[in-house]
Design a protein around this motif. Structure first.
Motif, PDB file in Angstrom:
ATOM      1  N   PRO A   1      -3.262   3.604   4.885  1.00 52.30           N
ATOM      2  CA  PRO A   1      -4.667   3.232   4.703  1.00 52.30           C
ATOM      3  C   PRO A   1      -5.130   2.104   5.625  1.00 52.30           C
ATOM      4  O   PRO A   1      -6.326   1.813   5.669  1.00 52.30           O
TER       5      PRO A   1
ATOM      6  N   GLU B   1      -9.042  12.390   0.806  1.00 52.85           N
ATOM      7  CA  GLU B   1      -7.686  12.446   0.274  1.00 52.85           C
ATOM      8  C   GLU B   1      -7.429  13.786  -0.394  1.00 52.85           C
ATOM      9  O   GLU B   1      -8.271  14.319  -1.116  1.00 52.85           O
TER      10      GLU B   1
ATOM     11  N   GLN C   1      -1.658   7.963   2.294  1.00 57.36           N
ATOM     12  CA  GLN C   1      -2.505   8.949   1.630  1.00 57.36           C
ATOM     13  C   GLN C   1      -2.435  10.268   2.390  1.00 57.36           C
ATOM     14  O   GLN C   1      -2.431  10.284   3.627  1.00 57.36           O
TER      15      GLN C   1
ATOM     16  N   TYR D   1       0.836  -1.200   0.000  1.00 54.46           N
ATOM     17  CA  TYR D   1       0.000   0.000   0.000  1.00 54.46           C
ATOM     18  C   TYR D   1       0.871   1.250   0.000  1.00 54.46           C
ATOM     19  O   TYR D   1       2.082   1.182   0.191  1.00 54.46           O
TER      20      TYR D   1
ATOM     21  N   PRO E   1      -9.186   2.741   8.751  1.00 53.31           N
ATOM     22  CA  PRO E   1      -9.643   2.899   7.357  1.00 53.31           C
ATOM     23  C   PRO E   1     -11.076   3.398   7.249  1.00 53.31           C
ATOM     24  O   PRO E   1     -11.452   3.966   6.218  1.00 53.31           O
TER      25      PRO E   1
END
Length: 291
Positions: free
Chosen positions: A231, A245, A164, A161, A235
């Motif tokens: 993330p 985001e 963000q 991942y 979440p």
């Protein structure tokens, strides 16, 4: 010291009252059984069995040795049963280490589900930011983020991942959302480092610096500013829209979450099963990670 296997073969020969019958029970050639008994007698320096074409008879020494040979056979069978039970049954102790950032959203659900399926495994979890010494601290499995430097560890990657850059809708309503890294300098920043296909870096003094992602998430929810989150940390905040985001076209570097253990031989069954269990469950918990 006498070979225990030869003593066990000796016990089988006597109990079967013949080399051929014993060989069939042991699933080995009769010649091998005969040779092993001869080697045992030679090693002991005494005759254990008097042989004839139709029968065999124990010598006095053979009768005394037989008692201990039977004990050896019983011990051997017990040891095989212990090993077999451990290989077929998942039980025992399991020590895990993980960073705080995954303890609630990833680790806890996996541990709970694992113990529900394998209730005879007792689990001890160490939550720490530091890299643990798995040998010195007796840790069976460690969750690690990033590349491994310790070549003695065996790693299994379970998630991939990127972080963000996020903020609360309330914060973004009060100010102009940034579109480039340079525009971020006009905002309250909660420590991040961004790079992607078009690399860019900026130097800034964080409005708030914190070394724990859950605390950072709380600050972001309160509208403190903009910051980066993995993330896999809370979440539901992004799923529910409580955080959104920022600058989605600018991507953070890719991270890998792995499970690490020592060596690859004779891995205890609870460790091996947990590793496979986590590798299957983790992607199910996070089916659409940004990468």
């Amino acid at each position: 010291m006498s070979d225990l296997n030869s003593l066990i073969i000796f016990a089988h020969v006597v109990d079967a009252n013949g080399f051929s019958k014993a060989a069939r029970r042991l699933k080995m050639p009769t010649s091998t059984v005969s040779r092993r008994i001869a080697e045992l007698e030679q090693a002991l320096g005494v005759r254990l069995i008097e042989r004839s074409t139709r029968s065999l008879r124990l010598t006095d020494v053979g009768s005394e040795v037989l008692e201990y040979a039977h004990r050896g056979a019983e011990i051997s069978e017990a040891i095989e049963n212990i090993a077999s039970n451990h290989l077929s049954k998942v039980s025992g102790n399991l020590r895990l280490a993980a960073p705080p950032s995954i303890s609630d959203s990833l680790l806890a659900p996996i541990v709970v589900a694992y113990q529900k399926q394998f209730p005879e495994v007792h689990i001890q979890v160490f939550i720490t930011e530091r890299i643990v010494d798995q040998i010195a601290e007796g840790v069976d499995l460690a969750f690690r983020v990033g590349e491994l430097e310790d070549s003695s560890l065996v790693a299994r990657r379970i998630l991939t991942y990127r972080h963000q850059l996020v903020a609360s809708p309330e914060y973004l309503q009060k100010t102009k959302p940034p579109r480039t890294p340079q525009e971020l300098l006009a905002h309250r920043l909660l420590a991040f480092h961004a790079n992607g296909k078009d690399k860019a870096s900026i130097t800034f003094k964080p409005y708030l610096a914190i070394n724990e992602y859950d605390g950072l998430a709380t600050a972001l929810l309160a509208g403190t500013g903009i910051g980066d989150l993995p993330p896999i940390v809370q979440p539901e905040l992004l799923r529910s829209g409580r955080l959104v985001e920022v600058m989605p076209k600018w991507r953070f570097t890719i991270f890998h979450l792995s499970l690490c253990h020592l060596g690859n031989r004779f891995v205890p069954r609870p460790v091996r099963v947990f590793k496979d269990f986590a590798a299957k469950m983790a992607p199910a918990l996070f089916p659409s990670l940004p990468a």
